[in-house]
Design a protein around this motif. Structure first.
Motif, PDB file in Angstrom:
ATOM      1  N   ILE A  33      -2.815  -1.215   6.313  1.00  0.00           N
ATOM      2  CA  ILE A  33      -3.068  -2.351   5.542  1.00  0.00           C
ATOM      3  C   ILE A  33      -2.074  -3.295   5.545  1.00  0.00           C
ATOM      4  N   ASP A  34      -0.777  -2.923   5.328  1.00  0.00           N
ATOM      5  CA  ASP A  34       0.256  -3.656   4.894  1.00  0.00           C
ATOM      6  C   ASP A  34       0.563  -4.594   6.060  1.00  0.00           C
ATOM      7  N   PRO A  35       0.574  -4.467   7.309  1.00  0.00           N
ATOM      8  CA  PRO A  35       0.834  -5.400   8.453  1.00  0.00           C
ATOM      9  C   PRO A  35      -0.311  -6.581   8.257  1.00  0.00           C
ATOM     10  N   ILE A  37      -1.815  -7.617   5.361  1.00  0.00           N
ATOM     11  CA  ILE A  37      -1.310  -8.303   4.095  1.00  0.00           C
ATOM     12  C   ILE A  37      -0.008  -9.320   4.368  1.00  0.00           C
ATOM     13  N   GLU A  38       0.785  -8.703   5.215  1.00  0.00           N
ATOM     14  CA  GLU A  38       1.886  -9.501   5.376  1.00  0.00           C
ATOM     15  C   GLU A  38       1.587 -10.804   6.402  1.00  0.00           C
ATOM     16  N   GLU A  39       0.486 -10.599   7.415  1.00  0.00           N
ATOM     17  CA  GLU A  39       0.286 -11.814   8.070  1.00  0.00           C
ATOM     18  C   GLU A  39      -0.851 -12.638   7.137  1.00  0.00           C
ATOM     19  N   HIS A  40      -1.662 -12.181   6.448  1.00  0.00           N
ATOM     20  CA  HIS A  40      -2.471 -13.184   5.787  1.00  0.00           C
ATOM     21  C   HIS A  40      -2.236 -13.283   4.284  1.00  0.00           C
ATOM     22  N   ASP A  41      -1.224 -12.495   3.636  1.00  0.00           N
ATOM     23  CA  ASP A  41      -0.835 -12.489   2.352  1.00  0.00           C
ATOM     24  C   ASP A  41      -1.796 -12.074   1.463  1.00  0.00           C
ATOM     25  N   ALA A  42      -2.886 -11.661   1.822  1.00  0.00           N
ATOM     26  CA  ALA A  42      -3.801 -10.667   1.032  1.00  0.00           C
ATOM     27  C   ALA A  42      -4.900  -9.899   1.597  1.00  0.00           C
ATOM     28  N   LEU A  43      -5.788  -9.358   1.040  1.00  0.00           N
ATOM     29  CA  LEU A  43      -6.907  -8.762   1.382  1.00  0.00           C
ATOM     30  C   LEU A  43      -8.065  -9.530   0.452  1.00  0.00           C
ATOM     31  N   ASN A  44      -9.201  -9.759   1.127  1.00  0.00           N
ATOM     32  CA  ASN A  44     -10.272  -9.982   0.282  1.00  0.00           C
ATOM     33  C   ASN A  44     -10.617  -8.975  -0.654  1.00  0.00           C
ATOM     34  N   GLY A  45     -10.763  -7.853  -0.065  1.00  0.00           N
ATOM     35  CA  GLY A  45     -11.109  -6.776  -0.845  1.00  0.00           C
ATOM     36  C   GLY A  45     -10.786  -5.297  -0.113  1.00  0.00           C
ATOM     37  N   ILE A  46     -11.211  -4.271  -1.322  1.00  0.00           N
ATOM     38  CA  ILE A  46     -11.011  -2.973  -0.860  1.00  0.00           C
ATOM     39  C   ILE A  46     -12.425  -2.327  -1.342  1.00  0.00           C
ATOM     40  N   MET A  47     -12.996  -1.580  -0.434  1.00  0.00           N
ATOM     41  CA  MET A  47     -14.245  -0.645  -0.690  1.00  0.00           C
ATOM     42  C   MET A  47     -13.869   0.620  -0.629  1.00  0.00           C
ATOM     43  N   ILE A  48     -13.984   1.387  -1.748  1.00  0.00           N
ATOM     44  CA  ILE A  48     -14.288   2.651  -1.876  1.00  0.00           C
ATOM     45  C   ILE A  48     -15.426   3.506  -1.715  1.00  0.00           C
ATOM     46  N   HIS A  49     -15.616   3.882  -0.314  1.00  0.00           N
ATOM     47  CA  HIS A  49     -17.067   4.259  -0.237  1.00  0.00           C
ATOM     48  C   HIS A  49     -17.127   5.848  -0.315  1.00  0.00           C
ATOM     49  N   VAL A  50     -17.858   6.293  -1.231  1.00  0.00           N
ATOM     50  CA  VAL A  50     -17.654   7.779  -1.371  1.00  0.00           C
ATOM     51  C   VAL A  50     -18.854   8.360  -1.787  1.00  0.00           C
ATOM     52  N   ARG A  51     -19.539   9.340  -1.494  1.00  0.00           N
ATOM     53  CA  ARG A  51     -20.871   9.814  -2.393  1.00  0.00           C
ATOM     54  C   ARG A  51     -20.178  10.230  -3.826  1.00  0.00           C
ATOM     55  N   THR A  52     -19.363  11.258  -3.469  1.00  0.00           N
ATOM     56  CA  THR A  52     -18.555  11.825  -4.825  1.00  0.00           C
ATOM     57  C   THR A  52     -16.969  12.085  -4.512  1.00  0.00           C
ATOM     58  N   PHE A  53     -16.636  11.741  -5.825  1.00  0.00           N
ATOM     59  CA  PHE A  53     -14.799  11.783  -5.691  1.00  0.00           C
ATOM     60  C   PHE A  53     -14.491  13.248  -5.291  1.00  0.00           C
ATOM     61  N   PRO A  54     -13.617  13.367  -4.249  1.00  0.00           N
ATOM     62  CA  PRO A  54     -13.224  14.594  -3.907  1.00  0.00           C
ATOM     63  C   PRO A  54     -11.946  15.139  -4.837  1.00  0.00           C
ATOM     64  N   GLY A  55     -11.144  14.346  -5.387  1.00  0.00           N
ATOM     65  CA  GLY A  55     -10.303  14.508  -6.071  1.00  0.00           C
ATOM     66  C   GLY A  55      -9.020  14.396  -5.197  1.00  0.00           C
ATOM     67  N   TRP A  56      -7.690  15.021  -5.655  1.00  0.00           N
ATOM     68  CA  TRP A  56      -6.448  15.152  -4.993  1.00  0.00           C
ATOM     69  C   TRP A  56      -5.939  16.502  -4.579  1.00  0.00           C
ATOM     70  N   ASP A  57      -5.372  16.836  -3.636  1.00  0.00           N
ATOM     71  CA  ASP A  57      -4.815  18.059  -3.441  1.00  0.00           C
ATOM     72  C   ASP A  57      -3.565  18.735  -3.996  1.00  0.00           C
ATOM     73  N   SER A  58      -2.936  17.882  -4.599  1.00  0.00           N
ATOM     74  CA  SER A  58      -1.945  18.004  -5.368  1.00  0.00           C
ATOM     75  C   SER A  58      -1.439  16.823  -6.345  1.00  0.00           C
ATOM     76  N   PHE A  59      -0.467  17.190  -7.203  1.00  0.00           N
ATOM     77  CA  PHE A  59       0.111  16.114  -8.080  1.00  0.00           C
ATOM     78  C   PHE A  59       0.774  14.967  -7.305  1.00  0.00           C
ATOM     79  N   SER A  60       1.526  15.357  -6.394  1.00  0.00           N
ATOM     80  CA  SER A  60       2.109  14.323  -5.543  1.00  0.00           C
ATOM     81  C   SER A  60       1.161  13.496  -4.872  1.00  0.00           C
ATOM     82  N   SER A  61      -0.128  14.086  -4.774  1.00  0.00           N
ATOM     83  CA  SER A  61      -1.097  12.995  -4.155  1.00  0.00           C
ATOM     84  C   SER A  61      -1.590  12.012  -5.187  1.00  0.00           C
TER      85      SER A  61
END
Length: 122
Positions: A33-35, A37-61
């Motif tokens: 994503i960062d390249p 954003i660097e080129e266009h200065d922004a994103l129109n949006g982010i979509m999080i598409h998931v039936r159910t949220f799976p959580g994180w595998d660790s605290f560092s995640s």
């Protein structure tokens, strides 16, 4: 694992978790994503598409997730949660306190409606 698709024509990053999220998932998402954003200065949006949220595998995640949000929220106009998970509703209510983006929740099957809303539709 986090599948990341970048629709460069529309300026949308689509994030689709498939199993518990890892620290590396957010590092990979940033590298994709960062390249743009660097080129266009922004994103129109982010979509999080998931039936159910799976959580994180660790605290560092979880920490990597929060860091990802902190580093990107000012460069994203809209965030769409396309999910049937109850956490999508919670996130849509809590996130405005932490991010500048406009946020809206959609049902998992409303993928196209979420995409249309991100690019300025209703």
């Amino acid at each position: 694992m986090l599948n990341v698709q970048l629709d460069e024509d529309q300026g949308i990053a689509i994030l689709e978790p498939d199993g518990e999220l890892s620290k590396e998932d957010f590092e990979t998402a940033s590298r994709l994503i960062d390249p743009y954003i660097e080129e266009h200065d922004a994103l129109n949006g982010i979509m999080i598409h998931v039936r159910t949220f799976p959580g994180w595998d660790s605290f560092s995640s979880l920490v990597a997730h929060l860091k990802f949000v902190k580093e990107h929220h000012q460069k994203v106009a809209r965030i769409a949660f396309a999910t049937d998970s109850p956490i999508g509703g919670i996130a849509a209510k809590i996130a405005p306190h932490f991010v500048n983006a406009e946020i809206k929740r959609f049902a998992f099957d409303e993928f196209e409606a979420a995409r249309t809303w991100i690019v300025g539709g209703t």
